[in-house]
Write a protein that holds these residues in place. Structure first.
Motif, mmCIF file in Angstrom:
data_model
loop_
_atom_site.group_PDB
_atom_site.id
_atom_site.type_symbol
_atom_site.label_atom_id
_atom_site.label_comp_id
_atom_site.label_asym_id
_atom_site.label_seq_id
_atom_site.Cartn_x
_atom_site.Cartn_y
_atom_site.Cartn_z
ATOM 1 N N ALA A 210 0.829 -1.214 0.000
ATOM 2 C CA ALA A 210 0.000 0.000 0.000
ATOM 3 C C ALA A 210 0.861 1.260 0.000
ATOM 4 C CB ALA A 210 -0.938 -0.008 1.212
ATOM 5 N N SER A 211 2.042 1.192 0.622
ATOM 6 C CA SER A 211 2.899 2.376 0.745
ATOM 7 C C SER A 211 3.976 2.435 -0.337
ATOM 8 C CB SER A 211 3.587 2.388 2.120
ATOM 9 O OG SER A 211 2.656 2.361 3.176
ATOM 10 N N HIS A 212 4.043 1.412 -1.201
ATOM 11 C CA HIS A 212 5.072 1.325 -2.249
ATOM 12 C C HIS A 212 6.478 1.423 -1.666
ATOM 13 C CE1 HIS A 212 1.709 1.668 -4.941
ATOM 14 N NE2 HIS A 212 1.359 2.793 -4.339
ATOM 15 N N VAL A 213 6.732 0.626 -0.649
ATOM 16 C CA VAL A 213 8.054 0.611 -0.011
ATOM 17 C C VAL A 213 8.462 -0.839 0.247
ATOM 18 C CG1 VAL A 213 7.794 2.848 1.128
ATOM 19 C CG2 VAL A 213 7.000 0.773 2.289
ATOM 20 N N GLY A 214 9.680 -1.022 0.712
ATOM 21 C CA GLY A 214 10.155 -2.324 1.165
ATOM 22 C C GLY A 214 10.391 -2.258 2.668
ATOM 23 N N ALA A 215 10.924 -3.344 3.226
ATOM 24 C CA ALA A 215 11.162 -3.340 4.672
ATOM 25 C C ALA A 215 12.287 -4.301 5.004
ATOM 26 C CB ALA A 215 9.900 -3.755 5.418
ATOM 27 N N GLU A 216 13.023 -3.981 6.065
ATOM 28 C CA GLU A 216 13.911 -5.009 6.611
ATOM 29 C C GLU A 216 13.628 -5.154 8.082
ATOM 30 O OE1 GLU A 216 17.698 -3.561 5.168
ATOM 31 O OE2 GLU A 216 18.066 -2.555 7.075
ATOM 32 N N ILE A 217 13.488 -6.403 8.502
ATOM 33 C CA ILE A 217 13.195 -6.619 9.914
ATOM 34 C C ILE A 217 14.252 -7.534 10.532
ATOM 35 C CG2 ILE A 217 10.704 -6.223 9.700
ATOM 36 C CD1 ILE A 217 10.357 -9.218 10.011
ATOM 37 N N ASP A 218 14.435 -7.311 11.824
ATOM 38 C CA ASP A 218 15.391 -8.099 12.591
ATOM 39 C C ASP A 218 14.591 -9.117 13.409
ATOM 40 O OD1 ASP A 218 17.200 -9.165 14.296
ATOM 41 O OD2 ASP A 218 17.684 -7.279 15.337
#
Ligand code: ADP
Ligand code: MG
Length: 349
Positions: A250-258
């Protein structure tokens, strides 16, 4: 709605008596309710300066619940909490509930009242009022469809599309508990308990309670909205891996999670330990925790974390929003990045 099928196939309980009993027990009005249960439609006064939030959820016996592992009171509670959680994720205040049921022929009015007992127990703390519904018979088990109406100040709803590159990713509470609780219930109903001695009775109770009686984070959602801390939000109903994907799309982004930063309860760790699996996997794929997943600007992160502590709200930062190009990744202890597998629940697979 009158239909041929319906006049032929009456529930074994008396529909009109049942509705009258529900109205008497649970149909108490509120200041904004002109007409609750008892006419063709409910009438409420639209709130000034607010947007209405409308959400509905359908629960089907055999797909969403099993009467071997939950009572009808639990099912009513959980179905209501799921709807309240959708309003919470928008930063709103839930106000009204409508309940549509299909009751199997073997169903009794006692069971329907148990269902409502659970529903009203979830409504009470949030002051949500029952204002209507519909009742039918079913040839295929129970169907429970709940609709909640809520409100949020005009223009202030928390939505999925506001996450920006650099934002921090947060979750409330602890994740994975609900799935662990469900596994425990399934094990005990199939008499196939795995190493039960490894798990204390209080951990067991905690996990089962987290599954059967989840608490919608209504207070947290409104707090985030009032203090303008969240750039986007969603509730965790399909599991972190799937719900984070919804925010990213929905936000047109990616993510990195720990993964190491994902908050786990000691009960969930003990459960995973006893079963020799990774508690983080439970947290990533476990749905129905009904915690909130939200993003907040990096600039305000210290203020947000301080204010949350002061307000007694448990939040944990689990990652950062990146560009859409890099997709959704996890960062390992060695700093190695890997794509986050899609593990959330999908009905049609
Ligand atoms: P209609 O035929 O117009 O749908 P019903 O007899 O089904 O009318 O409903 C009468 C009233 O009872 C309505 O106010 C409706 O919202 C309410 N009602 C019916 N079933 C339920 C239910 N399961 N829970 C709560 N309210 C109900
Ligand atoms: Mg009706």
């Amino acid at each position: 709605m009158a239909s041929q099928a319906r006049s032929k196939a009456r529930p074994p309980l008396h529909e009109f008596d049942l509705i009258r009993a529900l109205q008497q027990r649970h149909g108490r009005g509120g200041r904004s309710i002109i007409q609750g249960i008892g006419d063709d439609a409910a009438i409420v006064i639209p709130p000034r300066g607010q947007w209405s939030l409308l959400t509905t959820d359908l629960l089907t016996e055999g797909i969403h619940f099993d009467l071997k592992t939950a009572t009808l009171a639990d099912i009513g509670y959980r179905a209501t909490a799921a709807n309240l959680s959708d309003i919470a994720a928008m930063g709103g205040r839930p106000c009204y509930l409508l309940a549509a049921l299909a009751v199997p022929r073997r169903g009794t009015s006692r069971q329907v009242h148990q269902l409502y007992q659970g529903m009203m127990a979830a409504c009470r703390p949030a002051k949500v009022k029952l204002i209507g519904g519909d009742t039918s018979a079913s040839d295929h088990g129970w169907f429970v469809s709940l609709t909640v109406v809520g409100e949020v100040p005009t223009g202030r709803a928390l939505q999925r599309h506001g996450a920006r590159i650099g934002d921090r990713i947060y979750v409330t509470g602890t994740l994975g508990d609900s799935l662990a609780g469900l596994r425990l219930l399934q094990e005990s109903s199939s008499a196939r308990q795995l190493r039960p001695a490894m798990l204390s009775a209080s951990h067991r109770r905690f996990l089962i309670q987290r599954h059967l009686r989840p608490i919608a984070r209504v207070r947290e959602g409104q707090w985030l909205r009032i203090h303008r801390y969240a750039t986007s939000a969603i509730d965790l109903s399909d599991g972190l891996s799937g719900d984070l994907r919804h925010i990213c799309e929905a936000s047109h982004v990616g993510a990195e999670i720990d993964p190491a930063a994902i908050p786990l309860s000691s009960a969930c760790r003990a459960f995973a330990n006893a079963h020799r699996f990774d508690p983080t996997a439970l947290a990533l794929k476990g749905g129905e925790d009904y915690e909130l997943l939200f993003t907040g600007s990096a600039r305000k992160h210290a203020a947000l974390e301080r204010a949350a502590r002061k307000a007694g709200m448990r939040i944990a930062c689990i990652g950062t929003i990146t560009s859409a190009r890099s997709g959704i990744q996890t960062i390992g202890p060695n700093g190695k990045r890997r794509p986050l597998p899609i593990t959330s629940y999908e009905h049609f697979q």
